[in-house]
Design a protein around this motif. Structure first.
Motif, PDB file in Angstrom:
ATOM      1  N   LEU A  75       9.981  -9.937 -24.624  1.00 26.95           N
ATOM      2  CA  LEU A  75      10.554 -10.902 -23.685  1.00 26.95           C
ATOM      3  C   LEU A  75      11.834 -11.532 -24.240  1.00 26.95           C
ATOM      4  O   LEU A  75      12.727 -11.908 -23.498  1.00 26.95           O
ATOM      5  CB  LEU A  75       9.533 -11.999 -23.373  1.00 26.95           C
ATOM      6  N   GLY A  76      11.916 -11.602 -25.563  1.00 26.18           N
ATOM      7  CA  GLY A  76      13.078 -12.257 -26.155  1.00 26.18           C
ATOM      8  C   GLY A  76      14.329 -11.396 -26.023  1.00 26.18           C
ATOM      9  O   GLY A  76      15.399 -11.903 -25.702  1.00 26.18           O
ATOM     10  N   SER A  77      14.207 -10.065 -26.255  1.00 27.45           N
ATOM     11  CA  SER A  77      15.341  -9.166 -26.166  1.00 27.45           C
ATOM     12  C   SER A  77      14.821  -7.755 -25.958  1.00 27.45           C
ATOM     13  O   SER A  77      13.652  -7.465 -26.234  1.00 27.45           O
ATOM     14  CB  SER A  77      16.190  -9.242 -27.438  1.00 27.45           C
ATOM     15  N   ARG A  78      15.678  -6.873 -25.506  1.00 27.05           N
ATOM     16  CA  ARG A  78      15.304  -5.482 -25.303  1.00 27.05           C
ATOM     17  C   ARG A  78      16.262  -4.603 -26.083  1.00 27.05           C
ATOM     18  O   ARG A  78      17.481  -4.746 -25.993  1.00 27.05           O
ATOM     19  CB  ARG A  78      15.343  -5.113 -23.824  1.00 27.05           C
ATOM     20  N   THR A  79      15.694  -3.681 -26.840  1.00 27.83           N
ATOM     21  CA  THR A  79      16.522  -2.759 -27.615  1.00 27.83           C
ATOM     22  C   THR A  79      16.017  -1.338 -27.362  1.00 27.83           C
ATOM     23  O   THR A  79      14.850  -1.114 -27.020  1.00 27.83           O
ATOM     24  CB  THR A  79      16.443  -3.056 -29.117  1.00 27.83           C
ATOM     25  N   VAL A  80      16.895  -0.392 -27.558  1.00 29.62           N
ATOM     26  CA  VAL A  80      16.544   1.017 -27.379  1.00 29.62           C
ATOM     27  C   VAL A  80      15.656   1.442 -28.541  1.00 29.62           C
ATOM     28  O   VAL A  80      16.025   1.289 -29.715  1.00 29.62           O
ATOM     29  CB  VAL A  80      17.814   1.883 -27.325  1.00 29.62           C
ATOM     30  N   ILE A  81      14.495   1.978 -28.213  1.00 29.22           N
ATOM     31  CA  ILE A  81      13.573   2.414 -29.269  1.00 29.22           C
ATOM     32  C   ILE A  81      13.250   3.909 -29.186  1.00 29.22           C
ATOM     33  O   ILE A  81      12.749   4.483 -30.161  1.00 29.22           O
ATOM     34  CB  ILE A  81      12.255   1.617 -29.222  1.00 29.22           C
ATOM     35  N   ALA A  82      13.538   4.554 -28.067  1.00 35.70           N
ATOM     36  CA  ALA A  82      13.192   5.977 -27.934  1.00 35.70           C
ATOM     37  C   ALA A  82      14.248   6.697 -27.120  1.00 35.70           C
ATOM     38  O   ALA A  82      14.661   6.222 -26.052  1.00 35.70           O
ATOM     39  CB  ALA A  82      11.818   6.137 -27.296  1.00 35.70           C
ATOM     40  N   THR A 114      12.765   4.231 -32.863  1.00 32.52           N
ATOM     41  CA  THR A 114      11.501   4.634 -33.478  1.00 32.52           C
ATOM     42  C   THR A 114      11.149   6.077 -33.128  1.00 32.52           C
ATOM     43  O   THR A 114      10.406   6.730 -33.872  1.00 32.52           O
ATOM     44  CB  THR A 114      10.348   3.722 -33.027  1.00 32.52           C
ATOM     45  N   HIS A 115      11.679   6.596 -32.009  1.00 30.94           N
ATOM     46  CA  HIS A 115      11.405   7.961 -31.581  1.00 30.94           C
ATOM     47  C   HIS A 115      12.723   8.624 -31.182  1.00 30.94           C
ATOM     48  O   HIS A 115      13.442   8.097 -30.314  1.00 30.94           O
ATOM     49  CB  HIS A 115      10.439   7.999 -30.394  1.00 30.94           C
ATOM     50  N   LEU A 116      13.014   9.757 -31.789  1.00 26.25           N
ATOM     51  CA  LEU A 116      14.237  10.496 -31.470  1.00 26.25           C
ATOM     52  C   LEU A 116      13.891  11.976 -31.351  1.00 26.25           C
ATOM     53  O   LEU A 116      13.376  12.593 -32.282  1.00 26.25           O
ATOM     54  CB  LEU A 116      15.298  10.297 -32.557  1.00 26.25           C
ATOM     55  N   ASN A 117      14.194  12.531 -30.187  1.00 23.54           N
ATOM     56  CA  ASN A 117      13.923  13.949 -29.922  1.00 23.54           C
ATOM     57  C   ASN A 117      15.205  14.614 -29.442  1.00 23.54           C
ATOM     58  O   ASN A 117      15.687  14.331 -28.348  1.00 23.54           O
ATOM     59  CB  ASN A 117      12.817  14.096 -28.869  1.00 23.54           C
ATOM     60  N   VAL A 118      15.776  15.477 -30.271  1.00 22.14           N
ATOM     61  CA  VAL A 118      16.971  16.234 -29.886  1.00 22.14           C
ATOM     62  C   VAL A 118      16.692  17.734 -30.023  1.00 22.14           C
ATOM     63  O   VAL A 118      17.601  18.536 -30.272  1.00 22.14           O
ATOM     64  CB  VAL A 118      18.187  15.833 -30.743  1.00 22.14           C
ATOM     65  N   SER A 119      15.462  18.137 -29.829  1.00 18.30           N
ATOM     66  CA  SER A 119      15.071  19.533 -30.005  1.00 18.30           C
ATOM     67  C   SER A 119      15.616  20.416 -28.886  1.00 18.30           C
ATOM     68  O   SER A 119      15.995  19.945 -27.811  1.00 18.30           O
ATOM     69  CB  SER A 119      13.543  19.647 -30.053  1.00 18.30           C
ATOM     70  N   LYS A 120      15.668  21.722 -29.175  1.00 14.58           N
ATOM     71  CA  LYS A 120      16.038  22.757 -28.204  1.00 14.58           C
ATOM     72  C   LYS A 120      17.421  22.535 -27.607  1.00 14.58           C
ATOM     73  O   LYS A 120      17.617  22.613 -26.401  1.00 14.58           O
ATOM     74  CB  LYS A 120      14.987  22.838 -27.088  1.00 14.58           C
ATOM     75  N   ASN A 121      18.376  22.245 -28.467  1.00 12.37           N
ATOM     76  CA  ASN A 121      19.758  22.058 -28.014  1.00 12.37           C
ATOM     77  C   ASN A 121      20.741  22.990 -28.717  1.00 12.37           C
ATOM     78  O   ASN A 121      21.935  22.939 -28.432  1.00 12.37           O
ATOM     79  CB  ASN A 121      20.198  20.609 -28.233  1.00 12.37           C
ATOM     80  N   LYS A 122      20.256  23.824 -29.632  1.00  7.22           N
ATOM     81  CA  LYS A 122      21.119  24.752 -30.369  1.00  7.22           C
ATOM     82  C   LYS A 122      22.268  24.028 -31.076  1.00  7.22           C
ATOM     83  O   LYS A 122      23.395  24.519 -31.105  1.00  7.22           O
ATOM     84  CB  LYS A 122      21.662  25.834 -29.419  1.00  7.22           C
ATOM     85  N   ILE A 123      21.968  22.875 -31.634  1.00  8.58           N
ATOM     86  CA  ILE A 123      22.981  22.124 -32.372  1.00  8.58           C
ATOM     87  C   ILE A 123      23.244  22.825 -33.708  1.00  8.58           C
ATOM     88  O   ILE A 123      22.311  23.178 -34.422  1.00  8.58           O
ATOM     89  CB  ILE A 123      22.529  20.674 -32.611  1.00  8.58           C
ATOM     90  N   GLN A 124      24.515  23.017 -34.040  1.00 13.08           N
ATOM     91  CA  GLN A 124      24.905  23.752 -35.225  1.00 13.08           C
ATOM     92  C   GLN A 124      25.415  22.811 -36.317  1.00 13.08           C
ATOM     93  O   GLN A 124      25.899  21.722 -36.039  1.00 13.08           O
ATOM     94  CB  GLN A 124      26.003  24.768 -34.889  1.00 13.08           C
ATOM     95  N   GLY A 125      25.311  23.277 -37.566  1.00 12.94           N
ATOM     96  CA  GLY A 125      25.877  22.536 -38.677  1.00 12.94           C
ATOM     97  C   GLY A 125      24.833  21.922 -39.585  1.00 12.94           C
ATOM     98  O   GLY A 125      23.625  22.043 -39.376  1.00 12.94           O
ATOM     99  N   GLU A 126      25.303  21.237 -40.615  1.00 15.45           N
ATOM    100  CA  GLU A 126      24.415  20.544 -41.547  1.00 15.45           C
ATOM    101  C   GLU A 126      24.012  19.192 -40.978  1.00 15.45           C
ATOM    102  O   GLU A 126      24.739  18.581 -40.203  1.00 15.45           O
ATOM    103  CB  GLU A 126      25.116  20.351 -42.891  1.00 15.45           C
TER     104      GLU A 126
END
Length: 650
Positions: A75-82, A114-126
């Motif tokens: 209620l105090g604030s909202r932040t992106v968590i996923a 807290t949750h990050l999903n970037v799967s199945k995007n064919k991202i290249q590089g280190e």
């Protein structure tokens, strides 16, 4: 008073509304990510797709209301968590989309994730290691199915709240060794590093952690397994298949009492299976196939009520198959070993068995009639053994059979006419055994893949997926000593895809009723004593791509038609008594132009000689006439010609 309270409430809502929106810097970070993604597409033809994909992402709205974005409910604030940013590339033409690891940079500013999903995007590089070090609140990170390469950053293993880490299907090469000195990963429960290029030994630090799901399959890991790995009571899933591990399994493997899935296939493990494996009372999937395990006895699994799939194929086990298995076993694969002797009747206890595969062993004795009591069987593979005697009629009790392979044995007698009662070959089931088996805990889920079925399909050895079992139907009785005629009752097996009775002693005619098997793709009748002609009804088989009738006593025209004309390999018709047709480029007698009867031919010959005689006579008369006129042919006068004339005057 009521109006005053309502007005006060309205003012409070207006006052607190800004604080209930996501922070501006987080919104800007997401908009920057969107811009980077859109700029990575090189064509304008996908503009509509790109706009639709991020239609809700705009500067005039609260980012907590955007698709693929979740915010805290404080209620105090909202932040992106996923952020669920997976499968973005699948919605854009891949040939016009090139994503590099730099695209993730804006996301590292959102430290509340807290949750990050970037799967199945064919991202290249280190992987940008410093960036992930900022996301100290991460609980779940999914980087699977991309093209990341290089080393796995040690910063990932310093995220103290991390529970779920999926980096599968990338091109990582090594796990940092300094991780062994770190204790921050005490909450890690799920680790998937499968299908990479990881080398080295099994990480000792991982063996000493209380990780529930460890999936390292499809790498280049080597060495033996540390015994400490199995001292964990939290270990639920261990998948190490398709690596280069070797040596014997630790004898304390049974200490991991909550292990549900153990997949060690496609390695170089050897020795006996430890007896303690019988203590794994929750074991559901056991796959030890394609190793070098040996021994003339197997552990007793009968006290374990959970195993559904047991695959011990492609090893060096010997002796009789005399062990007890769980009554709930659905798939039992023991093929390509050195088992001998007769089959144990203990297999009769598995009343839920759907697949029994013991191909390529040295099993002897009569065809086991107790198999007729396992009514749930859908796959029975006894190929390449030494079974003798006749095939019992009771096998028709297995009405669910879709795949029956008895090839390369010593079976004699006739093909039972009751084969026509195989309901599973009349109409395949809509239910599939499935090529995966699911495991679920309160936090995570995992699907273990079952090895493909290895069968002789269309004259070659192929792996068939369990997932599509409902479209497979095979009957292979080849390489035996069966005799008699092919039963006409087989015409009821409408779902049959492959029918092989080659290399037997069958005789008689090819049943025309085989033309009713409209789903048939391969028909092999070669190396028998079949006679007569190939039925014209086979031309109805529009799915047929292989027809082998070589080495029989067949004669007559090979049926033609749109599909039959494509099967024009002469080897499939060779060594018969008189086949003809366009498929083998041998014309049939009726293909020649019709000739005249012998009588007419004689008359024609007479007229020809008559013409010769007449021509000769006419030529002779003409010649004589010419000579006469030329006085070369005037008759001579007799000597007394004048005296005779004077006498006539007197």
């Amino acid at each position: 008073m009521a109006k005053l309270s309502l007005l006060l409430l309205l003012e409070l809502l207006i006052f607190f509304t800004p604080s209930l929106s996501c922070p501006e810097y987080q919104k800007q970070a997401l908009l920057n990510f969107k811009a980077s993604l859109i700029n990575s597409t090189t064509t304008t033809s996908t503009e509509g797709q790109r706009v639709l994909l991020f239609e809700s992402w705009n500067s005039s709205s609260d980012c907590c209301n955007w698709e693929r974005v979740n915010c805290s409910s404080s209620l105090g604030s909202r932040t992106v968590i996923a952020l669920y940013l997976n499968d973005l590339v699948d919605q854009l033409p891949r040939e016009h989309t090139v994503l590099t690891s730099n695209i993730l940079t804006p996301l590292f500013h959102i430290r509340s994730l807290t949750h990050l999903n970037v799967s199945k995007n064919k991202i290249q590089g280190e992987l940008p290691s410093d960036g992930f070090a900022n996301l100290t609140e991460l609980i779940s990170l999914d980087l699977g199915s991309n093209d990341f390469f290089g080393f796995i950053p040690s910063q990932l293993f310093q995220l103290r709240y991390l529970q779920y880490l999926d980096m599968s299907s990338n091109n990582f090469h090594d796990i940092p060794k300094e991780i062994g000195n770190m204790t921050e990963l005490r909450h890690l429960q799920f680790l998937d590093l499968s299908k990479n290029h990881l080398e080295g030994m099994f990480p000792q630090w991982l063996a000493e952690m209380e990780v529930g799901f460890i999936i390292l399959s499809g790498n280049k890991l080597t060495g033996s397994l540390p015994p400490s790995l199995f001292n964990s009571t939290y270990l639920n899933i261990l998948s190490l298949s398709q690596n280069k591990f070797y040596g014997q399994l630790p004898s304390n493997i049974g200490n991991a009492t909550y292990l549900m899935s153990l997949m060690l296939n496609d390695n170089n493990f050897s020795g006996k299976i430890p007896e303690s494996i019988s203590n794994l009372r929750t074991l559901t999937l056991l796959d030890l196939s394609k190793n070098k395990f040996s021994g003339n006895s197997l552990p007793d699994f009968s006290s374990n009520i959970w195993p559904q799939i047991i695959d011990l194929s492609s090893n060096e086990f010997s002796g009789e198959i005399s062990t007890n298995f769980s009554i709930l076993t659905r798939v039992l694969s023991l093929g390509k070993n050195k088992f001998s002797g007769i089959m144990s009747t203990n297999l009769n206890n598995m009343r839920q068995l759907e697949c029994l595969d013991i191909h390529d062993n040295k099993i002897t004795g009569e065809f086991p009639d107790f198999i007729c009591q396992i009514s749930t069987l859908r796959i029975l593979n006894l190929r390449n053994n030494s079974f003798q005697g006749s095939i019992h009629d009771c096998i028709s009790n297995l009405t669910s059979l879709q795949i029956l392979d008895l090839s390369n044995n010593r079976l004699v007698g006739k093909i039972p006419a009751k084969f026509g009662n195989f309901t599973g070959m009349i109409k395949t089931s809509n239910e599939s055994v499935g090529d995966v088996i699911g495991f679920m805990t309160t936090s995570f889920s995992f699907q273990g893949k079952i090895n493909d079925l290895i069968l002789n399909w269309k004259k070659s050895t192929q792996g068939l997926s369990w997932k599509n079992l409902n479209i497979y139907s095979l009957l292979d009785l080849s390489m035996n000593q069966l005799s008699g005629e092919i039963p006409t009752t087989l015409d009821s097996l409408k779902a049959l895809k492959t029918f092989n009775v080659s290399h037997n002693n069958l005789y008689g005619r090819i049943p025309a009723s085989l033309g009713d098997l409209l789903n048939l793709e391969s028909l092999d009748l070669s190396h028998n004593n079949l006679s007569g002609s190939i039925p014209q009804e086979l031309a109805k088989l529009q799915q047929l791509s292989i027809l082998d009738v070589s080495n029989n006593k067949l004669a007559g025209r090979i049926p033609g038609g749109s599909q039959m004309d494509t099967m024009n390999d002469p080897n499939f018709y060779a060594n018969n008594s008189g086949l003809c047709g366009m498929q083998i480029r041998v014309p049939c007698p009726e293909d020649f132009s019709p000739t005249k009867p012998p009588k007419v031919e004689s008359k024609e010959r007479w007229f020809s000689w008559e013409g010769v005689g007449i021509g000769y006579a006419v030529s002779f008369i003409i010649t004589v006439g010419i000579l006469y006129l030329a006085k070369y042919f005037v008759p001579a006068k007799p000597p007394n010609y004048h005296r005779q004339r004077r006498r006539r005057r007197i």
